[in-house]
Design an enzyme around this catalytic site. Structure first.
Site, PDB file in Angstrom:
ATOM      1  N   ASP A   5     -14.652 -40.292 -34.619  1.00 56.10           N
ATOM      2  CA  ASP A   5     -15.236 -40.216 -33.367  1.00 56.10           C
ATOM      3  C   ASP A   5     -16.218 -41.516 -33.093  1.00 56.10           C
ATOM      4  OD1 ASP A   5     -15.916 -39.687 -30.436  1.00 56.10           O
ATOM      5  OD2 ASP A   5     -16.363 -37.303 -31.107  1.00 56.10           O
ATOM      6  N   HIS A  38     -16.113 -48.444 -27.482  1.00 61.77           N
ATOM      7  CA  HIS A  38     -16.935 -47.037 -27.634  1.00 61.77           C
ATOM      8  C   HIS A  38     -16.357 -46.444 -28.730  1.00 61.77           C
ATOM      9  CE1 HIS A  38     -19.582 -47.165 -23.974  1.00 61.77           C
ATOM     10  NE2 HIS A  38     -18.759 -47.981 -23.681  1.00 61.77           N
TER      11      HIS A  38
HETATM   12  O1  LIG Z   1     -11.045 -41.743 -20.051  1.00 59.62           O
HETATM   13  P1  LIG Z   1     -10.258 -40.665 -20.701  1.00 59.62           P
HETATM   14  O2  LIG Z   1      -9.051 -41.101 -21.208  1.00 59.62           O
HETATM   15  O3  LIG Z   1     -10.061 -39.575 -20.004  1.00 59.62           O
HETATM   16  O4  LIG Z   1     -11.306 -40.471 -21.945  1.00 59.62           O
HETATM   17  C1  LIG Z   1     -12.620 -40.238 -22.041  1.00 59.62           C
HETATM   18  C2  LIG Z   1     -13.361 -41.356 -22.741  1.00 59.62           C
HETATM   19  O5  LIG Z   1     -13.057 -41.013 -24.072  1.00 59.62           O
HETATM   20  C3  LIG Z   1     -13.561 -42.054 -25.032  1.00 59.62           C
HETATM   21  O6  LIG Z   1     -15.053 -41.938 -25.242  1.00 59.62           O
HETATM   22  C4  LIG Z   1     -15.699 -42.609 -26.099  1.00 59.62           C
HETATM   23  O7  LIG Z   1     -16.999 -43.105 -25.740  1.00 59.62           O
HETATM   24  C5  LIG Z   1     -18.171 -42.275 -25.871  1.00 59.62           C
HETATM   25  C6  LIG Z   1     -19.505 -42.786 -25.523  1.00 59.62           C
HETATM   26  O8  LIG Z   1     -19.486 -44.215 -26.241  1.00 59.62           O
HETATM   27  C7  LIG Z   1     -18.259 -41.858 -27.438  1.00 59.62           C
HETATM   28  O9  LIG Z   1     -19.229 -41.137 -27.875  1.00 59.62           O
HETATM   29  C8  LIG Z   1     -17.060 -41.370 -28.170  1.00 59.62           C
HETATM   30  O10 LIG Z   1     -16.969 -41.141 -29.364  1.00 59.62           O
HETATM   31  C9  LIG Z   1     -15.662 -42.216 -27.730  1.00 59.62           C
HETATM   32  O11 LIG Z   1     -14.640 -41.506 -28.055  1.00 59.62           O
HETATM   33  C10 LIG Z   1     -13.225 -43.193 -24.705  1.00 59.62           C
HETATM   34  O12 LIG Z   1     -13.720 -44.360 -25.463  1.00 59.62           O
HETATM   35  C11 LIG Z   1     -13.531 -43.913 -23.295  1.00 59.62           C
HETATM   36  O13 LIG Z   1     -12.909 -45.055 -22.838  1.00 59.62           O
HETATM   37  C12 LIG Z   1     -12.857 -42.703 -22.293  1.00 59.62           C
HETATM   38  O14 LIG Z   1     -13.304 -42.819 -20.962  1.00 59.62           O
HETATM   39  O1  UDP Z   2     -16.955 -29.878 -19.393  1.00 59.65           O
HETATM   40  C1  UDP Z   2     -17.467 -30.992 -19.837  1.00 59.65           C
HETATM   41  C2  UDP Z   2     -17.617 -31.284 -21.000  1.00 59.65           C
HETATM   42  C3  UDP Z   2     -18.287 -32.278 -21.541  1.00 59.65           C
HETATM   43  N1  UDP Z   2     -18.432 -33.436 -20.618  1.00 59.65           N
HETATM   44  C4  UDP Z   2     -19.113 -34.505 -21.310  1.00 59.65           C
HETATM   45  O2  UDP Z   2     -18.070 -35.276 -21.812  1.00 59.65           O
HETATM   46  C5  UDP Z   2     -18.712 -36.288 -22.616  1.00 59.65           C
HETATM   47  C6  UDP Z   2     -17.820 -36.312 -24.021  1.00 59.65           C
HETATM   48  O3  UDP Z   2     -18.280 -37.404 -24.605  1.00 59.65           O
HETATM   49  P1  UDP Z   2     -18.285 -37.661 -26.070  1.00 59.65           P
HETATM   50  O4  UDP Z   2     -19.148 -38.905 -26.500  1.00 59.65           O
HETATM   51  O5  UDP Z   2     -18.899 -36.378 -26.941  1.00 59.65           O
HETATM   52  O6  UDP Z   2     -16.794 -37.897 -26.366  1.00 59.65           O
HETATM   53  P2  UDP Z   2     -15.468 -38.580 -25.489  1.00 59.65           P
HETATM   54  O7  UDP Z   2     -14.866 -37.461 -24.627  1.00 59.65           O
HETATM   55  O8  UDP Z   2     -16.083 -39.618 -24.920  1.00 59.65           O
HETATM   56  O9  UDP Z   2     -14.664 -38.767 -26.707  1.00 59.65           O
HETATM   57  C7  UDP Z   2     -20.127 -35.692 -22.665  1.00 59.65           C
HETATM   58  O10 UDP Z   2     -21.057 -36.451 -22.213  1.00 59.65           O
HETATM   59  C8  UDP Z   2     -20.147 -34.316 -22.186  1.00 59.65           C
HETATM   60  O11 UDP Z   2     -21.251 -33.809 -21.692  1.00 59.65           O
HETATM   61  C9  UDP Z   2     -18.433 -33.057 -19.250  1.00 59.65           C
HETATM   62  O12 UDP Z   2     -18.810 -33.938 -18.666  1.00 59.65           O
HETATM   63  N2  UDP Z   2     -17.879 -32.114 -19.005  1.00 59.65           N
END
Ligand SMILES: O=P(O)(O)OC[C@H]1O[C@H](O[C@H]2O[C@H](CO)[C@@H](O)[C@H](O)[C@H]2O)[C@H](O)[C@@H](O)[C@@H]1O
Ligand code: UDP
Length: 724
Positions: A371, A164
């Site tokens: 990202d 991701h």
């Molecule tokens: O599980 P966390 O450590 O709390 O972090 C949340 C997630 O962040 C990252 O999200 C990624 O996945 C998204 C969907 O493909 C993508 O849009 C975004 O650019 C990525 O940063 C991480 O990869 C996840 O594993 C985490 O769960």
């Molecule tokens: O208060 C919040 C703010 C954001 N999001 C969700 O967090 C995800 C963020 O995903 P993104 O791919 O933009 O980045 P990541 O946090 O995974 O790196 C999106 O689906 C948002 O709708 C959420 O669940 N609650």
């Protein structure tokens, strides 16, 4: 029935300990929100961490039971595991490295060990859930080793892997002390997916340069299996976000916010707390907007949601302090009694409230430094039923590859960002509608369901591709049968390739001389009067003569050009010309001068360009170029261009190992044939053999025309020894 077992570090539901006991809430973050819509179908199960340290068995049992009712299976992690595996190796080493913040990465052996151990823990948890027909879909950088661990336990399993986050350039990957283990871990999957073609290209490059495995159209042939690599930009559940934005609940929220904000226009920013998201840079750009365009003061506010994330990791805690200070500074400088420049929330919001924010905001500011995808950008687009609104998007978010109708900016260019905000605020409505309509069509069509289907279809394709030309391992039972046929036979023909079959490869081909063991083995085989042992090689006859000429062997040299029987002279397979070499040699010389480490080998009737010692990627790229260059030159001539293992060879067409081997079979009339080889050129031999011949490809489980495969040079020698 076959199900899909989804595996990720974090479950889409998190357990929380509150004063009222344990409660359950949706997790934040794109992986959980994105996949949350698909996993419940068809009895699928999601395996992952529920975000809580359980205190005892009873609590664990309660959480397990609650989550099982919603098709989830928790993997409980201890505080030490979260510290070393999650905050440590995953988010202190891999996350910064993969997002081009290598200066923040820590390299710690204990954290690595914890990462391995937790991947093993996940492996056990998955094996408990997965039946033999189930598909296993592993997600993200926290579990890079898991595909290979699962492969070891279930060699036949169908395993997909999706990353991701970005996959960075080889230059960053090569810094990691555990780089080869990580790549090998991923290669346990049958299909490896990335958000963009750029990430995929970097991965293929790292695999080629660090593991020496080239690819063709994203297909990597490992010694054991073929692995498909492809790009799948992840979508969102479009309908869910569109419906949430149109809901009564969102309506009420918008009304409530509007009452508070009055006429003030809203620029929206939503992220997890993360240095990759460019939050501080964004604040500075907003400050610059107010400085450059005083007319927006009192007119525009930045509504900034920062969702708490990984705050036990030092850089995240530092970033929180920096953001707090910047917001304080901007608000202190510009606020009035009636107007707040930045509305800053450090917490998460439920979907209906987010939907209200998306609907109300005239501009969304999505400006990460890096990202993987960024789903917030897509959610904003999906929420705009009236197509009004402008998305400002970083060129370094995966989403920018698709949402090209956004205002695309470089997030480090604060001036450009401030100008983009101004441009968005003054953009004519028809322009907004045109851009938003295009983006919406894309987000609607390529939603998360289409994404899943595409991934699963490609996984099925990868699996069926593996079945074609699959060879079976030479089992002990097959070996016994081979030995029996050998012993019963009166006229046995052994066709043995040399490099990679009888002797291991060497970076310098002239160093791959036969050792004592091999010489004795060949001597013993030729001592048996019922045997005719043929060395069938691409090598020049002089080398074969020098190394093995003293033994009563037959030789087929230069891929079938030269033949020699024991005690006789070398003869040509047929009359050949070599005058073409003077035209071709300068071309090869050009490629030698352009490709450091490559060199030319000249044989009597062929020329070979070797690139084994060149940079792997450069060599492969030049080989493609040279092949097409030579193919062009060879058109309307009797010449043929062949690509082999790190070589490109040009020679007279129609003569190959297969034509020479077929002639030997036709004249000798063997009643037992054993043909062994490892290279593409040995496929010609296999093709030319009668169906009952024992054809053996060297390699752990490669695709080949051969009937069987054996692991390597050691196994080949072992088998030949058993025949004696
Ligand atoms: O599980 P966390 O450590 O709390 O972090 C949340 C997630 O962040 C990252 O999200 C990624 O996945 C998204 C969907 O493909 C993508 O849009 C975004 O650019 C990525 O940063 C991480 O990869 C996840 O594993 C985490 O769960
Ligand atoms: O208060 C919040 C703010 C954001 N999001 C969700 O967090 C995800 C963020 O995903 P993104 O791919 O933009 O980045 P990541 O946090 O995974 O790196 C999106 O689906 C948002 O709708 C959420 O669940 N609650």
């Amino acid at each position: 029935m076959s199900r899909t077992i989804i595996v990720s570090n974090r479950l889409p539901t998190k357990a929380l300990r509150t004063d009222d006991g344990l409660t359950f809430q949706p997790s934040e973050g794109g992986l959980a929100t994105g996949l949350g819509s698909i996993y419940r179908a068809d009895g699928n199960v999601w395996v992952g961490w529920p975000g809580l340290f359980v205190e005892d068995e009873a609590e664990a049992a309660f959480v397990t039971e609650q989550l099982a009712a919603d098709s989830m299976a928790p993997v409980f992690l201890t505080e030490a595991e979260i510290r070393d595996y999650y905050e440590g190796f995953s988010n202190g080493t891999l996350w910064p490295t993969f997002h081009y913040f290598a200066q923040l990465a820590v390299y710690d052996e204990d954290m690595w060990r914890a990462y391995v151990a937790v991947n093993e823990k996940f492996c056990r948890a998955v094996l408990e859930q997965a039946g033999p027909d189930d598909t296993i879909w592993v997600h993200d950088y926290q579990l890079l080793l898991l595909p290979e661990m699962l492969r070891q336990a279930r060699p036949e399993a169908t395993i997909g892997f999706f990353l991701h986050i970005p996959f960075p350039s080889y230059e960053l990957i090569r810094v990691l002390p555990w780089r080869t283990e990580l790549l090998r871990g991923m290669l346990g999957a049958d299909l490896i997916g990335f958000h963009t073609f750029g990430y995929m290209r970097h991965f293929l490059s790292a695999v080629s340069q660090l593991l020496g495995l080239p690819n063709q159209h994203g297909q990597i042939e490992t010694p054991t299996r073929s692995v498909l690599v492809d790009a799948f930009p992840m979508g969102i559940d479009h309908r869910r976000y569109a419906e949430a934005a149109a809901s009564e609940a969102a309506d009420n929220h918008v009304r409530e916010y509007r009452e508070a904000l009055k006429e003030v226009r809203v620029i929206l920013s939503i992220d997890r707390l993360d240095y990759t998201k460019g939050i501080a840079q964004r604040l500075r750009a907003f400050e610059l907007l107010l400085l450059r365009y005083p007319e927006w003061r009192g007119q525009v506010s930045l509504l900034m949601v920062v969702v708490p994330s990984r705050d036990q990791v030092a850089q995240y805690a530092d970033l929180k302090v920096e953001i707090d200070e910047l917001v304080g500074r901007i608000n202190a400088q510009y606020r009035t009694i009636a107007w707040n420049p930045v509305h800053y929330f450090y917490r998460s919001f439920p979907l209906e409230e987010l939907a209200g924010f998306y609907r109300m905001a005239e501009v969304a500011l999505v400006t990460p430094m890096r990202d993987g995808m960024n789903l917030v950008a897509k959610e904003y687009v999906a929420s705009k039923a009236d197509q009004r609104g402008v998305l400002i998007l970083s060129e370094r978010a995966g989403a920018a590859r698709e949402l090209s109708d956004a205002l695309i900016i470089n997030p480090t260019d604060t001036g450009q960002l401030a100008e983009a905000m101004h441009e968005a605020l003054v953009m004519p409505e028809e322009d907004q509608v045109a851009r938003m309509t295009n983006m919406q069509a894309l987000v609607r069509q390529y939603d998360v369901f289409a994404w899943t289907k595409l991934f699963m279809d490609r996984l099925a394709h990868a699996k069926s591709h593996q079945q074609t030309l699959a060879t079976t391992k030479l089992t002990p039972a097959a070996t016994e049968q081979l030995k029996k046929n050998y012993h019963d036979a009166e006229r046995r023909l052994l066709l043995l390739d040399y490099d990679g079959t009888l002797a291991p490869f060497h970076a310098n081909p002239q160093r791959a001389k036969p050792d004592e063991e091999l010489r004795l083995l060949l001597r013993a085989l030729t001592d048996e009067p019922r045997n005719r042992v043929v060395i069938i090689s691409g090598r020049d006859r002089a080398t074969l003569q020098e190394w093995l000429g003293h033994l009563p062997l037959d030789f087929i040299a230069e891929h079938g050009v030269w033949l020699r029987s024991p005690g006789e002279e070398w003869t040509l397979f047929q009359e050949l010309r070599a005058d073409w070499k003077q035209d071709i040699r300068p071309v090869l010389e050009l490629y030698v001068s352009r490709t450091a480490g490559s060199f030319i080998e000249e044989k009597d009737y062929s020329l070979v360009w070797h690139y084994r010692r060149a940079d792997a990627e450069l060599g492969a790229s030049r080989a493609r170029e040279l092949t097409s260059h030579l193919t062009f030159m060879a058109s309307n001539t009797e010449l043929q261009v062949m690509e082999g293992n790190k070589v490109v060879e040009i020679k007279t067409a129609g003569i190959n190992k297969g034509t020479a081997a077929a002639r030997t079979v036709a004249t000798y009339h063997p009643d037992f044939i054993l043909a062994i080889g490892d290279d593409r050129t040995d496929e010609d031999t296999f093709r030319a053999m009668p169906p009952d011949a024992y054809t053996l490809k060297v390699g752990s489980a490669p695709r080949s025309l051969a009937r069987f495969h054996v692991d390597g040079v050691g196994a080949v020698r072992g088998l030949l020894r058993e025949l004696l």
